[in-house]
Scaffold this active site. Sequence first.
Site, PDB file in Angstrom:
ATOM      1  N   ASP A 182       0.753  -1.253   0.000  1.00 44.22           N
ATOM      2  CA  ASP A 182       0.000   0.000   0.000  1.00 44.22           C
ATOM      3  C   ASP A 182       0.787   1.310   0.000  1.00 44.22           C
ATOM      4  OD1 ASP A 182      -1.617  -2.136   0.499  1.00 44.22           O
ATOM      5  OD2 ASP A 182      -2.650  -1.257   2.192  1.00 44.22           O
ATOM      6  N   GLU A 420       1.689  -8.987  11.570  1.00 40.81           N
ATOM      7  CA  GLU A 420       1.455  -8.626  10.175  1.00 40.81           C
ATOM      8  C   GLU A 420       2.805  -8.292   9.529  1.00 40.81           C
ATOM      9  OE1 GLU A 420      -1.049  -5.215   9.919  1.00 40.81           O
ATOM     10  OE2 GLU A 420      -1.303  -5.359   7.746  1.00 40.81           O
TER      11      GLU A 420
HETATM   12  C1  2M8 Z   1      -3.089  -4.315   3.679  1.00 40.58           C
HETATM   13  O1  2M8 Z   1      -3.972  -3.574   2.853  1.00 40.58           O
HETATM   14  C2  2M8 Z   1      -5.287  -3.127   3.258  1.00 40.58           C
HETATM   15  C3  2M8 Z   1      -5.958  -2.532   2.034  1.00 40.58           C
HETATM   16  O2  2M8 Z   1      -6.099  -3.504   1.039  1.00 40.58           O
HETATM   17  C4  2M8 Z   1      -5.292  -2.090   4.364  1.00 40.58           C
HETATM   18  O3  2M8 Z   1      -4.238  -1.611   4.783  1.00 40.58           O
HETATM   19  O4  2M8 Z   1      -6.387  -1.750   4.805  1.00 40.58           O
HETATM   20  C5  2M8 Z   1      -1.913  -4.750   2.792  1.00 40.58           C
HETATM   21  O5  2M8 Z   1      -0.825  -5.217   3.548  1.00 40.58           O
HETATM   22  C6  2M8 Z   1      -2.363  -5.812   1.804  1.00 40.58           C
HETATM   23  O6  2M8 Z   1      -1.276  -6.320   1.068  1.00 40.58           O
HETATM   24  C7  2M8 Z   1      -3.080  -6.960   2.501  1.00 40.58           C
HETATM   25  O7  2M8 Z   1      -3.597  -7.829   1.545  1.00 40.58           O
HETATM   26  C8  2M8 Z   1      -4.201  -6.435   3.427  1.00 40.58           C
HETATM   27  C9  2M8 Z   1      -4.807  -7.548   4.288  1.00 40.58           C
HETATM   28  O8  2M8 Z   1      -3.787  -8.267   4.950  1.00 40.58           O
HETATM   29  O9  2M8 Z   1      -3.706  -5.426   4.290  1.00 40.58           O
END
Ligand code: 2M8
Length: 447
Positions: A182, A420
């Site tokens: 992101d 994460e």
């Molecule tokens: C993160 O992205 C989401 C948006 O899609 C967020 O920050 O709200 C990123 O690390 C993405 O790569 C990942 O798929 C998602 C869910 O783990 O989180």
Amino acid sequence: PGDRRPVRYPEPALAARAARVLRDNDTGAVITAAPRLYPHMWSWDAAFISIGLARLDVQRAISELQTLFRAQWRNGMVPHIVFTENDAYFPGPDRWGTEVAHDGPQHVRTSGICQPPVHAIAVQRVLEIGRRSSAADRADAERFARDIWPSLYAWHRWLVEYRTPGSSGLIAIVHGWESGMDNSPRWDVPYAAVQPGAGLPPYVRKDVRIVGDPSERPSDREYDRYLWLIEEMRRAGYDQRKIVRNSSFLVGDVFVTALFAVACDVLVELGKEFGQAPEEIADLQEWADNARAAVAGSCHSVSGMARDRDLRANRWLDTQTVAGFSPLLCGGAPDEVQLKLLSLLDSDRWCGHPELLAPVPPSVSPMRPGFNPRQYWRGPQWPVVVWLFSWAFERRGWHERARKLRDGGVKLTEDGSFGEYYEPFTGEPLGSTDQSWTAAVVLDWLC
Ligand code: 2M8
């Protein structure tokens, strides 16, 4: 470096904890990406999750991928989020408003963008694991791989039809979220050109309420831009041609392109094995070749690192991040470039940095200006990224390198919190804990 964290689980206990995370995050319908921060199904998370799940229950792994593909759009796009009923995440389905799209699914609500195409890789892995399991699992995994292949082909075809504008051959993303990384500094320059308009409806972030320290998340300024791009797409009715023509963000993503190339290779292998249409297999071969050439063509003449391309401003983006190693995932770069990349990866600028707790690549080199060891995709280490490189290295026959990354990944995660992302020097887990894809890749490493 010695051990900087108090708790360290031996491998069997770590695997048991990882399995529990996946079970606990199971709503019965989907495994959410994380218990509180991400209470829905994310596209590339679901792929990694299915790989970990296959170690526990091949049937459940299959159904996870089937659930994701039931939300596939009629034009072939696999959406980046499949929403559950939970409303603790923003932006949720109302903000996306994908009902205005002609191609969206009827029975389920989804976002209107995509994520990296790692699904074929997951299907092949589930198949491999299923085949080593019971006769029933083998039969189910084979039937599943055969049946899902046309949907994977349609997904890949969508990426080629709608997302390869311009001459670089790179697959284009229309939102940083599509990259999965992101707020990576890769996107700072193109995002600087995104000017949120006065018509941006007001909103309240929910992520910063859940993650204790908001500085581990993207800034409000960044969120304004993320939300503005959604606004543009909603106004365009999620019409891909219009979006690619007009959106304020359009970038050729070299990491997505490399994953696409290798995922096409995998689909070719599966297609040949299961007798899929020869002309579709030929398409995939051609797409893989083109994508590999685009990745190789992006490499910087001095550093060798692969680069993204800002397709609005028509220029290469020289920011060096872990995505610069993309040619190592898919091959195709000249030998001298590959050797340069491998020695850079081993050097003290990356995995060989003397202060790292675990010798795996951080999202940004600790030697680069702008590296931030606690901030999301701007420095921390991400176990899924480590998994991708170790998987690709194994596939390329680089067994020793694959093993080292796997061992480093286990070292990073052996505190059992399934962060994460991780602070690279202290190994502190950041963002969410009990993150499903972290638990999943650990299970794959340990079983
Ligand atoms: C993160 O992205 C989401 C948006 O899609 C967020 O920050 O709200 C990123 O690390 C993405 O790569 C990942 O798929 C998602 C869910 O783990 O989180």
